[in-house]
Scaffold this active site. Structure first.
Site, mmCIF file in Angstrom:
data_model
loop_
_atom_site.group_PDB
_atom_site.id
_atom_site.type_symbol
_atom_site.label_atom_id
_atom_site.label_comp_id
_atom_site.label_asym_id
_atom_site.label_seq_id
_atom_site.Cartn_x
_atom_site.Cartn_y
_atom_site.Cartn_z
ATOM 1 C CG ASP A 192 -0.322 9.129 0.405
ATOM 2 O OD1 ASP A 192 -0.052 8.141 0.812
ATOM 3 O OD2 ASP A 192 -1.023 9.961 0.936
ATOM 4 C CG HIS A 231 -1.980 -1.062 1.304
ATOM 5 N ND1 HIS A 231 -3.272 -0.623 0.574
ATOM 6 C CD2 HIS A 231 -2.438 -2.504 0.653
ATOM 7 C CE1 HIS A 231 -4.321 -1.760 0.782
ATOM 8 N NE2 HIS A 231 -3.371 -2.447 1.127
HETATM 9 C C1 GDG Z 1 -2.353 4.282 3.562
HETATM 10 C C2 GDG Z 1 -1.426 4.708 2.290
HETATM 11 C C3 GDG Z 1 -2.963 4.182 0.706
HETATM 12 C C4 GDG Z 1 -8.565 9.917 7.372
HETATM 13 N N1 GDG Z 1 -9.269 10.509 8.204
HETATM 14 C C5 GDG Z 1 -10.947 10.802 8.757
HETATM 15 C C6 GDG Z 1 -10.673 9.351 8.034
HETATM 16 N N2 GDG Z 1 -9.795 8.819 7.080
HETATM 17 C C7 GDG Z 1 -10.472 8.003 5.917
HETATM 18 C C8 GDG Z 1 -9.613 8.668 5.046
HETATM 19 C C9 GDG Z 1 -9.378 7.473 3.711
HETATM 20 C C10 GDG Z 1 -8.317 7.081 4.957
HETATM 21 O O1 GDG Z 1 -8.275 7.479 6.215
HETATM 22 C C11 GDG Z 1 -6.721 7.343 4.304
HETATM 23 O O2 GDG Z 1 -6.413 6.880 3.573
HETATM 24 P P1 GDG Z 1 -5.016 7.474 2.822
HETATM 25 O O3 GDG Z 1 -5.387 6.698 1.791
HETATM 26 O O4 GDG Z 1 -5.122 8.684 2.507
HETATM 27 O O5 GDG Z 1 -4.015 7.479 4.160
HETATM 28 P P2 GDG Z 1 -2.992 6.487 4.794
HETATM 29 O O6 GDG Z 1 -3.960 5.936 5.767
HETATM 30 O O7 GDG Z 1 -1.558 7.019 4.716
HETATM 31 O O8 GDG Z 1 -3.304 4.828 3.958
HETATM 32 C C12 GDG Z 1 -2.204 4.992 1.112
HETATM 33 C C13 GDG Z 1 -3.476 3.806 1.591
HETATM 34 O O9 GDG Z 1 -2.882 2.885 2.608
HETATM 35 C C14 GDG Z 1 -4.358 2.509 0.649
HETATM 36 O O10 GDG Z 1 -3.830 1.526 -0.255
HETATM 37 O O11 GDG Z 1 -3.663 5.523 -0.286
HETATM 38 O O12 GDG Z 1 -1.174 6.335 0.064
HETATM 39 O O13 GDG Z 1 -0.093 4.970 2.960
HETATM 40 O O14 GDG Z 1 -10.395 6.504 3.778
HETATM 41 O O15 GDG Z 1 -11.369 9.185 4.670
HETATM 42 N N3 GDG Z 1 -11.940 8.504 7.889
HETATM 43 C C15 GDG Z 1 -13.385 9.071 8.837
HETATM 44 N N4 GDG Z 1 -12.197 9.929 9.674
HETATM 45 C C16 GDG Z 1 -11.471 10.126 9.935
HETATM 46 O O16 GDG Z 1 -11.277 11.409 10.670
HETATM 47 N N5 GDG Z 1 -13.667 7.908 8.649
#
Ligand code: GDG
Length: 462
Positions: free
Chosen positions: A363, A157
């Site tokens: 990222d 990821h």
């Molecule tokens: C890793 C990789 C890759 C965040 N704050 C809240 C909340 N979130 C949710 C977002 C989104 C998720 O968390 C974050 O996903 P990201 O992809 O932006 O980043 P990572 O957590 O670092 O994820 C990344 C991912 O894995 C998937 O493969 O894209 O590059 O680092 O869904 O919405 N959700 C809620 N409340 C919050 O305050 N409900």
């Protein structure tokens, strides 16, 4: 349909729809559709070590959730240690933050063995096994050592680092061999896959034939599978009547332009640099004083790791500086909250924001950027300001792409976003939404699983 076994570091509680990690949203979709097992750490820590860790199984919606408690030492060495103080920073190109200790590496391998020993007796002949992320790179090797012959796929990821950075890890060769023990290895983008093949060539003298690696007595297939979101679900959330939190936000804005950022509080997300860029924007364009509000939502994670306490302090200081310098008695340009917000509410907040500011330093993909686009009002969409170093920048071509290290450039893009005509916003938004509808999380799962099963047929022919 073959049963699916997914393994990831954490397994959320069955039935608990709340999640703040990108990984779990996607995995649950795949498992509920096919039936199977989801195995991983419960998140609980046993203060006293038992001789063999116990697994607890709970069945929910067609899925057996198998969770394992870890000991304090496992947590410290495997999770806080090797995974999050060595692999995470290094794979995000932050060698200065990378700490390596042999004891922690041994703990990392030990926990992978624990998971393998628990899983191996549950595996049936026809199951396909899908391992997720950097915590579990050695799992296929451990399962193979226990005689598991099933197809095993791995999806990373996070980014794969450039070869010269990967070699900073003293056990780099062992990890690379571990990866080749999978039948299929999926990366978020082609440059990450290319980093891995370049390493194999330069360091191990192993050439790949197209996307096939034949080395160390095994054949492994590599591929690019950009993860996505449940686009329809996000569109539905965003179109539902606004929640009370979203209405409170709207009222508090008093007509000001809202720029929204949502990130786990992590140093890879570029939050202090983003806040500095907002400060520069206000310095360069004073006409936006009292007309612009930036909301940063950043739930805390990995609090046991010192760098994470440090980033919290840095962000709070940066926000304080900008508010102190530009704020007024009735206006603070930056609102910074560590609270987590529910997914449906999040969709309303995305829709209320004229600008989505997503500027990680590096990222793997970044699901927030995709969620922001999916939540927009098609008749009056907002503008995505997106780091060129997010994996999603390769797909979301209608975004204003920025270099997050270039504070002036980001300030400039923010102004461009504020001033953009509705016509241009729509013309940038529409192809992005079409893309997210075609390549959603279901498509991602199907593509990966299809490759994992199809390649078995190819391997048998060969
Ligand atoms: C890793 C990789 C890759 C965040 N704050 C809240 C909340 N979130 C949710 C977002 C989104 C998720 O968390 C974050 O996903 P990201 O992809 O932006 O980043 P990572 O957590 O670092 O994820 C990344 C991912 O894995 C998937 O493969 O894209 O590059 O680092 O869904 O919405 N959700 C809620 N409340 C919050 O305050 N409900």
């Amino acid at each position: 349909m073959q049963r699916l076994i997914a393994i990831s570091n954490r397994v959320p509680k069955p039935g608990d729809r709340y999640t703040s990690g990108g990984l779990s949203v996607a995995v649950r979709h795949a498992l509920e559709r096919r039936g199977g097992i989801w195995l991983g750490w419960s998140g609980e820590v046993q203060e006293t070590a038992e001789s063999e860790p116990k697994a607890v199984t709970t069945r929910w919606n067609n899925v057996d959730y198998v969770t394992v408690d870890l000991t304090r030492r496992d947590e410290e060495e495997y999770y806080n240690g090797f995974a999050n103080r060595a692999l995470w920073p290094l794979f995000h190109h932050r060698p200065g933050l990378t700490e390596f200790a042999r004891r922690e590496m041994a703990g990392y391998y030990r926990v992978n063995q624990i998971f393998a020993r628990i899983l191996a007796p549950m595996v049936k002949a026809n199951d396909i096994i899908w391992v997720h992320d950097y915590h579990l790179i050695p799992l296929a090797s451990e399962l193979r050592a226990l005689g598991v012959k099933n197809r095993i796929g791995f999806f990373l990821h996070i980014p794969w680092p450039a070869p010269e950075l990967f070699t900073i890890l003293p056990n780099h060769a062992r990890l690379a061999v571990n990866l080749v023990n999978y039948d299929l290895v999926g990366f978020q983008t082609k440059p990450f896959m290319d980093n891995f093949t370049a390493y194999l060539k330069e360091e191990m003298n192993v050439s790949t034939q197209g996307c096939v690696v034949e080395a160390f007595g095994r054949i492994s297939q590599l591929g690019v599978y950009p993860i996505s979101i449940d686009t329809e679900e996000f569109v539905r959330f965003a179109e539902a009547p606004a929640s009370s939190i979203a209405r409170r936000l709207e009222a508090s804005l008093q007509g000001r332009t809202l720029a929204l950022s949502v990130d786990r509080l992590d140093y890879s997300k570029g939050i202090p640099q983003r806040i500095d860029a907002i400060g520069r924007f206000l310095e360069l364009y004073p006409e936006y004083h009292n007309r612009f509000t930036a909301l940063q939502i950043a739930p805390t994670t990995r609090e046991a790791i010192p760098e994470y306490a440090e980033i919290n302090r840095e962000v709070a200081e940066a926000a304080g500086r900008v508010n102190g310098r530009f704020g007024d008695i009735d206006w603070a340009p930056i609102r910074y909250i560590n609270k987590s917000i529910g997914r449906a509410t999040l969709a309303h907040l995305y829709r209320a924001a004229r600008i989505g500011v997503v500027t990680p330093l590096r990222d793997g993909m970044n699901l927030v950027s995709k969620e922001y686009v999916a939540a927009q009002d098609p008749l009056d969409p907002g503008v995505l300001v997106l780091s060129r170093f997010a994996g999603s920048a390769r797909e979301l071509r209608g975004a204003l792409l920025v270099n997050p290290y270039d504070i002036d450039g980001v300030a400039h893009a923010l102004r461009g976003a504020c001033e953009m005509s509705r016509e241009e916003r729509i013309s940038r938004f529409e192809p992005m939404l079409q893309h997210l509808k075609a390549y959603d999380v279901h498509r991602w799962c199907d593509d990966f699983i299809h490759a994992l099963t199809r390649d078995r047929a190819l391997a048998m022919i060969a």
